[in-house]
Design a protein around this motif. Structure first.
Motif, mmCIF file in Angstrom:
data_model
loop_
_atom_site.group_PDB
_atom_site.id
_atom_site.type_symbol
_atom_site.label_atom_id
_atom_site.label_comp_id
_atom_site.label_asym_id
_atom_site.label_seq_id
_atom_site.Cartn_x
_atom_site.Cartn_y
_atom_site.Cartn_z
ATOM 1 N N MET A 14 0.803 -1.218 0.000
ATOM 2 C CA MET A 14 0.000 0.000 0.000
ATOM 3 C C MET A 14 0.841 1.275 0.000
ATOM 4 S SD MET A 14 -3.013 -0.995 -0.360
ATOM 5 C CE MET A 14 -3.812 0.604 -0.188
ATOM 6 N N THR A 15 2.129 1.154 -0.250
ATOM 7 C CA THR A 15 2.997 2.337 -0.269
ATOM 8 C C THR A 15 2.825 3.105 -1.579
ATOM 9 O OG1 THR A 15 4.632 1.194 1.088
ATOM 10 C CG2 THR A 15 5.378 3.140 -0.093
ATOM 11 N N HIS A 16 2.684 4.416 -1.466
ATOM 12 C CA HIS A 16 2.662 5.262 -2.663
ATOM 13 C C HIS A 16 4.053 5.197 -3.280
ATOM 14 C CE1 HIS A 16 2.146 9.536 -4.523
ATOM 15 N NE2 HIS A 16 1.898 8.563 -5.405
ATOM 16 N N PHE A 17 4.152 4.556 -4.449
ATOM 17 C CA PHE A 17 5.484 4.265 -5.002
ATOM 18 C C PHE A 17 6.260 5.533 -5.307
ATOM 19 C CE2 PHE A 17 8.596 1.976 -7.568
ATOM 20 C CZ PHE A 17 8.723 0.813 -6.816
ATOM 21 N N HIS A 63 0.422 5.798 -7.927
ATOM 22 C CA HIS A 63 0.401 4.353 -8.116
ATOM 23 C C HIS A 63 1.010 3.614 -6.918
ATOM 24 C CE1 HIS A 63 -0.148 5.778 -12.224
ATOM 25 N NE2 HIS A 63 -0.490 4.549 -12.596
ATOM 26 N N LYS A 64 0.688 2.345 -6.840
ATOM 27 C CA LYS A 64 1.270 1.442 -5.846
ATOM 28 C C LYS A 64 1.583 0.111 -6.528
ATOM 29 C CE LYS A 64 -3.223 -0.347 -4.269
ATOM 30 N NZ LYS A 64 -2.968 -1.773 -4.504
ATOM 31 N N LEU A 65 2.275 -0.766 -5.833
ATOM 32 C CA LEU A 65 2.613 -2.069 -6.399
ATOM 33 C C LEU A 65 1.342 -2.875 -6.690
ATOM 34 C CD1 LEU A 65 5.618 -3.088 -4.125
ATOM 35 C CD2 LEU A 65 5.722 -2.646 -6.589
ATOM 36 N N ALA A 66 1.307 -3.529 -7.821
ATOM 37 C CA ALA A 66 0.169 -4.375 -8.188
ATOM 38 C C ALA A 66 0.378 -5.776 -7.626
ATOM 39 C CB ALA A 66 0.014 -4.423 -9.711
ATOM 40 N N ILE A 67 0.315 -5.871 -6.300
ATOM 41 C CA ILE A 67 0.469 -7.147 -5.601
ATOM 42 C C ILE A 67 -0.636 -7.245 -4.555
ATOM 43 C CG2 ILE A 67 2.967 -7.292 -5.944
ATOM 44 C CD1 ILE A 67 3.370 -6.214 -3.150
ATOM 45 N N GLY A 122 -0.875 -6.553 1.798
ATOM 46 C CA GLY A 122 -0.041 -7.138 2.832
ATOM 47 C C GLY A 122 1.274 -7.670 2.317
ATOM 48 N N GLY A 123 1.407 -7.760 1.003
ATOM 49 C CA GLY A 123 2.646 -8.281 0.425
ATOM 50 C C GLY A 123 3.700 -7.199 0.296
ATOM 51 N N GLY A 124 4.820 -7.567 -0.269
ATOM 52 C CA GLY A 124 5.907 -6.619 -0.442
ATOM 53 C C GLY A 124 6.866 -7.082 -1.523
ATOM 54 N N THR A 125 7.692 -6.172 -1.996
ATOM 55 C CA THR A 125 8.705 -6.481 -3.004
ATOM 56 C C THR A 125 10.046 -5.989 -2.494
ATOM 57 O OG1 THR A 125 7.144 -6.349 -4.848
ATOM 58 C CG2 THR A 125 9.469 -6.065 -5.368
ATOM 59 N N THR A 138 -0.125 -0.207 -10.135
ATOM 60 C CA THR A 138 -1.539 0.008 -10.415
ATOM 61 C C THR A 138 -1.980 1.306 -9.742
ATOM 62 O OG1 THR A 138 -3.758 -0.985 -10.278
ATOM 63 C CG2 THR A 138 -2.313 -1.309 -8.396
ATOM 64 N N PRO A 139 -2.902 2.050 -10.325
ATOM 65 C CA PRO A 139 -3.324 3.316 -9.709
ATOM 66 C C PRO A 139 -4.086 3.077 -8.402
ATOM 67 C CG PRO A 139 -3.970 3.201 -12.025
ATOM 68 C CD PRO A 139 -3.552 1.825 -11.626
ATOM 69 N N PHE A 140 -3.935 4.013 -7.476
ATOM 70 C CA PHE A 140 -4.805 4.009 -6.299
ATOM 71 C C PHE A 140 -6.233 4.243 -6.765
ATOM 72 C CE2 PHE A 140 -0.866 4.937 -3.995
ATOM 73 C CZ PHE A 140 -1.036 4.176 -2.837
ATOM 74 N N VAL A 141 -7.192 3.653 -6.057
ATOM 75 C CA VAL A 141 -8.600 3.847 -6.392
ATOM 76 C C VAL A 141 -9.306 4.475 -5.191
ATOM 77 C CG1 VAL A 141 -8.647 1.959 -8.060
ATOM 78 C CG2 VAL A 141 -9.158 1.488 -5.663
ATOM 79 N N GLY A 142 -10.588 4.666 -5.299
ATOM 80 C CA GLY A 142 -11.341 5.285 -4.210
ATOM 81 C C GLY A 142 -11.191 6.790 -4.234
ATOM 82 N N GLU A 143 -11.067 7.392 -3.066
ATOM 83 C CA GLU A 143 -10.970 8.849 -2.970
ATOM 84 C C GLU A 143 -9.577 9.359 -3.317
ATOM 85 O OE1 GLU A 143 -12.309 10.088 0.846
ATOM 86 O OE2 GLU A 143 -14.370 9.414 0.519
ATOM 87 N N ARG A 144 -8.591 8.454 -3.381
ATOM 88 C CA ARG A 144 -7.223 8.788 -3.796
ATOM 89 C C ARG A 144 -6.625 9.912 -2.948
ATOM 90 N NH1 ARG A 144 -5.007 7.190 -8.482
ATOM 91 N NH2 ARG A 144 -4.242 9.266 -9.059
ATOM 92 N N PHE A 145 -6.680 9.729 -1.638
ATOM 93 C CA PHE A 145 -6.007 10.617 -0.695
ATOM 94 C C PHE A 145 -4.787 9.874 -0.165
ATOM 95 C CE2 PHE A 145 -9.648 13.255 -0.879
ATOM 96 C CZ PHE A 145 -9.358 14.455 -0.257
#
Length: 229
Positions: free
Chosen positions: A144-147, A164-168, A171-174, A187-194
């Motif tokens: 969920m980190t803002h890349f 955007h954030k990682l498309a995984i 709870g995962g990580g790279t 992948t782009p953040f969705v929802g209210e994008r705050f």
């Protein structure tokens, strides 16, 4: 009254077995520990009545059915081992598969795959970026980190990564090892994008022009990117 450790354990098993018997009388399916205690206590009681060893083993394996226990319990009890008090001394009894399983019964921990594939991320919004860790130690980025705001030692096109954030999976990580290029999918953040917190570059709505401009200005000032292009 002074009790030996064995006698204390026997009382504990008896108390749990009585709890199980109460549930059976009320029609309540037994849990795993209740079923084990009930079978153990009944087998030990049979041994105290001087039933032959083979008969105790035979009867103990027919005391419970799958309908009397909670779903999944039969598969959790593949066998029970206990010491029986007999006139000849203690004897080890092993009861294999004491509760018969049903053919369609659930298996605890079993993974049941979906029959149809599901789209986790919309393909149209995905982008691929090559990332190089210019530092001297591994860097891990969570799902969920803002890349755009990840560790400044990671070199990549930050302008493209904005929003955007990682498309995984959540709870995962790279992990990025020093000096080894790695291509990741974002992948782009969705929802209210705050976005708030993280590296403190955004702290606001991603799609607001002023917020975006301030984010790029902070990123340049703090060494995350060299310019806004």
């Amino acid at each position: 009254m002074n009790l030996t450790p064995t006698e204390s354990e026997r009382l504990t098993v008896f108390a749990a077995a009585e709890f199980a018997r109460r549930n059976l009388r009320e029609g309540i399916p037994l849990s795993h520990p209740e079923a084990v205690a009930y079978l153990t206590d009944e087998a030990m009681l049979m041994a105290r009545t001087d039933l032959p060893f083979s008969e105790v083993r035979e009867r103990a394996g027919r005391l419970l059915t799958s309908a009397q226990v909670e779903p999944g319990v039969p598969s959790m009890i593949s066998y029970i081992m206990l010491e029986l008090p007999t006139l000849a001394g203690s004897k080890l009894l092993t009861i294999y598969t004491p509760i018969a399983e049903t053919a369609d019964g659930p298996v605890p921990g079993e993974v049941i795959a979906l029959t149809e594939a599901e789209t986790v991320f919309e393909p149209s919004g995905l982008i691929d970026l090559e990332v190089v860790n210019t530092g001297d130690r591994d860097i891990q980025v969570r799902s969920m980190t803002h890349f755009f705001e990840v560790n400044k030692a990671l070199a990549f096109d930050r302008a493209a990564a904005y929003g955007h954030k990682l498309a995984i999976n959540a709870g995962g990580g790279t992990r990025f090892e020093p000096g080894i290029p790695k291509v990741v999918t974002l992948t782009p953040f969705v929802g209210e994008r705050f976005v708030h917190g993280q590296a403190g570059l955004v702290n606001g709505p991603l799609d607001d022009p002023d917020t975006r401009a301030r984010a790029f200005e902070r990123a340049c000032q703090r060494g995350y990117i060299q310019d806004e292009s």
